[in-house]
Every structure is written in C-alpha cells, then in structure tokens.
Enzyme design. Structure first.
Site, PDB file in Angstrom:
ATOM      1  N   ARG A 102       0.820  -1.210   0.000  1.00  0.00           N
ATOM      2  CA  ARG A 102       0.000   0.000   0.000  1.00  0.00           C
ATOM      3  C   ARG A 102       0.856   1.263   0.000  1.00  0.00           C
ATOM      4  O   ARG A 102       0.525   2.233  -0.686  1.00  0.00           O
ATOM      5  CB  ARG A 102      -0.953  -0.025   1.206  1.00  0.00           C
ATOM      6  CG  ARG A 102      -1.875   1.188   1.320  1.00  0.00           C
ATOM      7  CD  ARG A 102      -2.507   1.618  -0.001  1.00  0.00           C
ATOM      8  NE  ARG A 102      -3.194   0.552  -0.699  1.00  0.00           N
ATOM      9  CZ  ARG A 102      -3.602   0.636  -1.950  1.00  0.00           C
ATOM     10  NH1 ARG A 102      -3.359   1.729  -2.670  1.00  0.00           N
ATOM     11  NH2 ARG A 102      -4.234  -0.375  -2.524  1.00  0.00           N
ATOM     12  N   LYS A 137       2.827  24.502  -1.531  1.00  0.00           N
ATOM     13  CA  LYS A 137       1.439  24.030  -1.465  1.00  0.00           C
ATOM     14  C   LYS A 137       1.429  22.522  -1.694  1.00  0.00           C
ATOM     15  O   LYS A 137       0.988  22.012  -2.714  1.00  0.00           O
ATOM     16  CB  LYS A 137       0.583  24.768  -2.502  1.00  0.00           C
ATOM     17  CG  LYS A 137       0.469  26.265  -2.213  1.00  0.00           C
ATOM     18  CD  LYS A 137      -0.278  26.992  -3.309  1.00  0.00           C
ATOM     19  CE  LYS A 137      -0.334  28.489  -3.031  1.00  0.00           C
ATOM     20  NZ  LYS A 137      -0.997  29.246  -4.119  1.00  0.00           N
ATOM     21  N   LYS A 169       6.824  37.968   1.464  1.00  0.00           N
ATOM     22  CA  LYS A 169       5.561  38.122   0.749  1.00  0.00           C
ATOM     23  C   LYS A 169       4.773  39.293   1.328  1.00  0.00           C
ATOM     24  O   LYS A 169       5.257  40.012   2.199  1.00  0.00           O
ATOM     25  CB  LYS A 169       4.785  36.815   0.798  1.00  0.00           C
ATOM     26  CG  LYS A 169       5.578  35.638   0.189  1.00  0.00           C
ATOM     27  CD  LYS A 169       4.734  34.425  -0.031  1.00  0.00           C
ATOM     28  CE  LYS A 169       3.852  34.585  -1.245  1.00  0.00           C
ATOM     29  NZ  LYS A 169       3.090  33.355  -1.574  1.00  0.00           N
TER      30      LYS A 169
END
Length: 285
Positions: A102, A137, A169
């Site tokens: 998995r 992100k 920013k």
C-alpha cells in the site's frame, strides 16, 4: 535548496512514519493466512497513461521492509507509460511484499500524477528560457515525495521549506512596515546570524518592483498576480539585476504567454495540489 543528504533524511522519515502508520503491531491479514516461509512474486501494473514516478521510492520502501526482497525494474522513473505496462517485478517473502504494497502504491500513484502534470507544463514552455517551479502548497508530511516527483517530471524545486530561503511576501512586508524596511531588516538578520540565504521579495505592482530594485541585494522578484502587460514592463525594468518569477492564477492556457514575457520562472501550486492519482496496481504473478 536543501542538500541531497537532508532531502534523503526527509524521505527516510516519510517511509518510517508511513510504515508505522500502516503496519502498527502487524499485518494480521497476511500473518493469519500466509506462512512466514512463503515466497512469491508481484508486478507493478500500469493502468493509466502519463509519466512514471516513484520507482526509486518503491525500491527504498521494499529495502526498509525486507532487505531480502529483489526488485527487477522494467521502466525507470521519468519514462512515459501506458495501460498494460509493467514498471517492475518484486520477489521474495510474500508477507513482506504485502506489508510494503500500500505504501508503494500510494506513493507512486501520487508521484506519477505530479510528474505527469509537471511534464505537461514543461512541454508548454518548450522554446522559451522559462522554467516551471513548484511551491510549498504540498501535502503535509510528504513534501519531499511531491517535490521529488516535480523534478522527475522536468520541473524545478522552489525552496523546500521556510528555513532554506527567505521569501518576503505581502504579509511580511505589511507587518514589517513596508518593502524597504523588510529588506533592510532581513539583510541585518542574515548578517547577524551568519546565514547565507537567498532573498526573494514579492511585488504587487510596478512601484513595488522599483522599490525592491532600489533596496538591492535581492536574488529574485516575485511578480504576483501581474497581468501580461505589467509583467513585460516589470521584466524590462528589472533587466539582468535579478531573477524574475511570475505567480498567481497562471493556468496551462496562460503559462506560455507569461513565459514569452521573459520571466525566469513561473511557479504553480497546481503541480502538487491539483492532480488526480495515476491508476497503478501491484498484482501477484
């Protein structure tokens, strides 16, 4: 960017934590019905089209779970695949293969999706000098996997985290009392702590571009949500004094237009936050 050694440490942590989460005190499904001595072989079957990524990650997972597992790679990372292709075979302890299954699939499905989208964006930029950047992100806890996939797809990694590059920013600038003060404080901070970090500053308009240039000492100017006309003018103003990066609402339809403005980079969060996993299966043979 962080060093190769630090990046590998992040991958090791991802694998260790994912196996802890998935296995706990044992894979009781396998323990209940498969003898410990049983051996077997499985294939990684591709059921989709795109760019394959995560083969080397799978190899590392298998080695952690059981160093005795033997992997036979048919298609390496970064290659195009289509439905019916077999990426690799894995042979050894049947219990070990099932323990790793998995995590291998989850990692490869997401990494392949990111590499595929990145490759599509890279192709859109062919013939220009502009390169595609990822962002922060990313999915919490597996950033290293997602940024690895961007590289496999032909993209370039932005900073890895908050610690390996300074990026001022809009909120930093506003809290600091303006662009000039933010840059001056940053330079002083880095000098006092003897840190050699590159500085990126976000500009919201052409006036801010001019102010950043006047302050100096900036590695790259981020042109956030500039339209094409503003971007061309910003690139002209900046010249070769520092790098340029376009970001904010840029899509596959507009990507090349921004590149043709002459920016060094276009950054896109969509590379990692807006993808659909590639369909892959691990099947016994």
């Amino acid at each position: 960017m962080i060093s190769a050694e630090k990046f590998q440490e992040e991958i090791d942590l991802i694998i260790a934590n994912a196996l802890r989460e998935d296995i706990g005190d044992g894979d009781h499904s396998s323990l209940a019905c498969i003898p410990e001595s049983a051996t077997g072989k499985a294939k990684l079957l591709v059921k989709d089209t795109g760019i394959l990524a995560g083969v080397d990650f799978a190899r590392q997972v298998f080695q952690v779970v059981d160093p005795g597992l033997v992997m036979d790679v048919q298609i390496p990372d970064g290659n195009p695949v289509r439905e019916g292709d077999i990426a690799f075979y894995i042979a050894g302890s049947a219990q070990s293969i099932l323990k790793a299954e998995r995590l291998v699939l989850n990692g490869m499905q997401r990494m392949s999706a990111i590499a595929t989208k990145t490759s599509e964006y890279v192709k859109l930029l062919e013939g220009t000098e502009t390169k595609i950047l990822d962002t922060r992100k990313t999915t919490p806890g597996i950033r290293a996997l997602e940024k690895w996939a961007v590289r496999i797809g032909g993209g370039v990694n932005h900073r890895f985290a908050l610690y390996d590059m300074v990026m001022l920013k809009d909120n930093h600038i506003d809290f600091a009392g303006g662009i000039t003060r933010a840059i001056a404080k940053t330079k002083a901070y880095l000098k006092s702590r003897q840190k050699d970090l590159k500085i990126i500053v976000e500009a919201r308009d052409l006036e801010e571009v001019s102010e950043i240039l006047q302050a100096g000492g900036v590695f790259r100017i981020l042109l956030d949500n500039f339209d094409l006309t503003q971007t061309r003018e910003a690139v002209r103003l900046i010249g070769d004094r520092c790098q340029t990066e376009s970001s904010g609402g840029i899509t596959a339809k507009t990507l090349r237009s921004y590149a043709e403005c002459g920016v060094t980079y276009v950054s896109s969060g969509a590379l990692t936050h807006s993808v659909s996993n590639m369909d892959l299966s691990l099947k016994a043979v």
